[in-house]
Each structure stands twice: as structure tokens, then as C-alpha cells.
Motif scaffolding. Structure first.
Motif, short mmCIF file in Angstrom:
data_model
loop_
_atom_site.label_atom_id
_atom_site.label_comp_id
_atom_site.label_asym_id
_atom_site.label_seq_id
_atom_site.Cartn_x
_atom_site.Cartn_y
_atom_site.Cartn_z
N SER A 153 0.82 -1.20 0.00
CA SER A 153 0.00 0.00 0.00
C SER A 153 0.87 1.26 0.00
O SER A 153 1.86 1.35 0.72
CB SER A 153 -0.91 0.02 1.23
N PRO A 154 0.50 2.27 -0.81
CA PRO A 154 1.29 3.52 -0.84
C PRO A 154 0.96 4.46 0.31
O PRO A 154 1.61 5.50 0.46
CB PRO A 154 0.87 4.14 -2.18
N PHE A 155 -0.02 4.12 1.14
CA PHE A 155 -0.42 5.01 2.22
C PHE A 155 0.47 4.84 3.45
O PHE A 155 0.79 3.72 3.84
CB PHE A 155 -1.87 4.77 2.63
N VAL A 156 0.88 5.95 4.03
CA VAL A 156 1.66 5.94 5.26
C VAL A 156 0.75 5.59 6.42
O VAL A 156 -0.39 6.06 6.49
CB VAL A 156 2.30 7.33 5.52
N GLN A 157 1.26 4.77 7.32
CA GLN A 157 0.52 4.46 8.54
C GLN A 157 1.28 5.08 9.70
O GLN A 157 2.27 4.54 10.17
CB GLN A 157 0.37 2.96 8.73
N LYS A 158 0.81 6.24 10.13
CA LYS A 158 1.50 6.97 11.19
C LYS A 158 1.07 6.46 12.55
O LYS A 158 -0.12 6.27 12.80
CB LYS A 158 1.21 8.47 11.08
N ILE A 159 2.04 6.28 13.44
CA ILE A 159 1.74 5.89 14.82
C ILE A 159 1.58 7.16 15.64
O ILE A 159 2.51 7.97 15.73
CB ILE A 159 2.87 5.03 15.42
N LYS A 205 -7.06 6.55 -8.40
CA LYS A 205 -7.06 8.00 -8.22
C LYS A 205 -5.73 8.49 -7.67
O LYS A 205 -5.20 9.52 -8.11
CB LYS A 205 -8.20 8.41 -7.28
N VAL A 206 -5.17 7.75 -6.71
CA VAL A 206 -3.86 8.12 -6.14
C VAL A 206 -2.80 8.17 -7.22
O VAL A 206 -2.04 9.14 -7.34
CB VAL A 206 -3.46 7.12 -5.04
N LYS A 245 0.32 14.42 1.49
CA LYS A 245 -0.86 13.58 1.30
C LYS A 245 -0.78 12.26 2.06
O LYS A 245 -1.70 11.45 1.99
CB LYS A 245 -1.05 13.28 -0.19
N GLY A 246 0.32 12.04 2.78
CA GLY A 246 0.45 10.79 3.52
C GLY A 246 0.72 9.60 2.63
O GLY A 246 0.22 8.49 2.87
N LEU A 247 1.53 9.79 1.58
CA LEU A 247 1.84 8.73 0.62
C LEU A 247 3.33 8.43 0.61
O LEU A 247 4.16 9.30 0.88
CB LEU A 247 1.40 9.15 -0.79
N ILE A 248 3.68 7.19 0.32
CA ILE A 248 5.06 6.77 0.18
C ILE A 248 5.40 6.78 -1.31
O ILE A 248 4.91 5.92 -2.07
CB ILE A 248 5.28 5.36 0.76
N GLU A 249 6.20 7.74 -1.74
CA GLU A 249 6.44 7.89 -3.17
C GLU A 249 7.15 6.68 -3.77
O GLU A 249 6.91 6.32 -4.93
CB GLU A 249 7.24 9.16 -3.46
N GLN A 250 8.00 6.02 -2.99
CA GLN A 250 8.70 4.84 -3.50
C GLN A 250 7.71 3.77 -3.95
O GLN A 250 7.93 3.08 -4.94
CB GLN A 250 9.64 4.27 -2.42
#
Length: 220
Positions: free
Chosen positions: A122-128, A170-171, A193-198
Motif C-alpha cells: 500500500s502507498p499510504f503511510v501508517q503513522k503511529i 485516483k492516487v 498527502k500521507g503517501l510513500i512515493e517509492q
């Protein structure tokens, strides 16, 4: 490795519970792709001489899944037309079928993006969240609920009620648009946007491979 002292950062009783050797990959991975390849070579799994044969229930379950996808005929030893096509794809059959259906209905371009997106993390960051976060203290909510809210807020801008496939599409499209307009600044955009570009680069790489594969005639 060589002579010396090995320090293990866990208790000896845990070490003693380990297997002498790791479990063979064929006992850990999905078997659908392997069965598809074997059948395409004229060696269905029930007659193939495995070095370390998977259990019958696992083989049977994988064969049934391939039948439900439409890759195997009723005799379980022959490929359907769809199975012949998917056997040439470097993808799990259920994901590869998405490309085929997309081509048939004239939606090949978005289906390639979605397929590539499902093939990477998943490209979405999961912030703690910080345990001392003021919002959490003020609202008196649990850590689990706060974490879910944090992740959801990052995805909400891209979320689509029709499902993850539309969200990921969409992302990726928005990222390509941002790169076209601002070039290297896409990294800052992803961070906002909270995304991991890699991960998005990985999607682009897989998508390019799929395009080249189709160009070589896999869908003809």
C-alpha cells in the motif's frame, strides 16, 4: 560467517522452539501460479513429481480456486482459453484476470494501473500517533481508534465508495499529474498527502512491465 560468539536477542526457550530448517516455500506460498505453469507444460499437479510435495488439501484448494477463476476445465488437467493467457503472465491468476477483462471491455489502461497497484504494498503511510497527543487526551479515545482515524484522514481525500481499486487508481493518476506539473516537488506532495512515493514508483515500474508484456503479444 566464521568462528566467534553469536549473541541472540531472545530467550533460549524461544530458540529451542525453532525448527531445524525453515519451512519450504512451496508449503508457504499460494500454489495457483505454480499449478497454472505446470498444467500449461502438460504436467498437472496430481501427476507431477514434486521434490517436497504439498499436502493434498492445499493442492485441491488451489485447483478449485483456479476453476472458479475460469483457468481450468472440469477435468482439472487442461487449461481454458483464459488459463492459457494467464499462464504467460508474471502475476497471480486472480490479478492477471483483471488485465484480461480490462482489455475485453476497453478499459485496459486503468486495469493495468489497478493490477500494478495490487502487486505492491500500500502507498499510504501508517503513522503511529504520539501517546501524549492532546487530541487523543481531550477526546478520551483509545489508541486503536485514534490510529484508525489518523490513517483514515490520510486516505479520505482519495477514498472512493466503489472500493480500493478506484482509490488506488485516483492516487496514481493524481501523482502522475503532480509530477507532470511540478517534477521533483512530487516528493513534498506525497509527504503532505500521507503517501510513500517509492511505492508509487514501484507501481509505475510494474505497470511498465505489464505494458511491455502486452506489447509482446500476450493478449493477442
Amino acid at each position: 560467517t566464521g568462528p566467534g560468539i553469536c549473541f541472540r536477542l531472545y530467550k533460549s526457550e524461544y530458540y529451542n522452539l525453532f525448527n531445524d530448517y525453515p519451512v519450504a516455500e512451496i508449503h508457504r506460498c499460494n500454489l495457483e501460479s505454480a499449478i497454472l505453469q505446470l498444467t500449461s507444460l502438460g504436467s498437472p499437479p496430481n501427476s507431477f513429481d514434486f521434490i517436497d510435495r504439498p499436502s493434498f488439501p492445499r493442492l485441491s484448494a488451489s485447483v478449485n480456486r483456479l476453476k472458479s477463476i475460469g483457468c481450468l476445465l472440469a477435468d482439472s488437467t487442461s487449461l481454458s482459453a483464459l488459463g492459457n493467457v494467464l499462464s504467460t503472465f508474471p502475476l497471480e491468476p486472480n490479478i492477471g484476470k483483471l488485465v484480461v477483462i480490462g482489455a475485453l471491455v476497453g478499459l485496459l489502461d486503468p486495469s493495468l494501473t489497478v493490477t500494478a497497484s495490487f502487486s505492491v504494498q500500500s502507498p499510504f503511510v501508517q503513522k503511529i500517533p504520539n501517546k501524549n497527543n492532546k487530541q487523543q487526551q481531550d477526546n478520551n479515545i483509545s489508541m486503536d481508534d485514534f490510529l484508525e482515524d489518523t490513517i483514515a484522514s490520510e486516505e479520505s481525500e482519495f477514498s472512493n465508495y466503489e472500493g480500493d481499486a478506484h482509490t488506488l487508481l485516483k492516487v496514481f493518476d493524481e501523482w502522475l499529474r503532480e509530477k507532470a506539473e511540478k517534477g521533483k516537488n512530487s516528493f513534498k506532495w506525497c509527504k503532505r498527502k500521507g503517501l510513500i512515493e517509492q511505492r508509487l514508483y514501484e507501481i509505475a515500474k510494474v505497470r511498465k512491465q505489464l505494458v511491455e508484456m502486452i506489447g509482446d503479444g500476450c493478449l493477442k
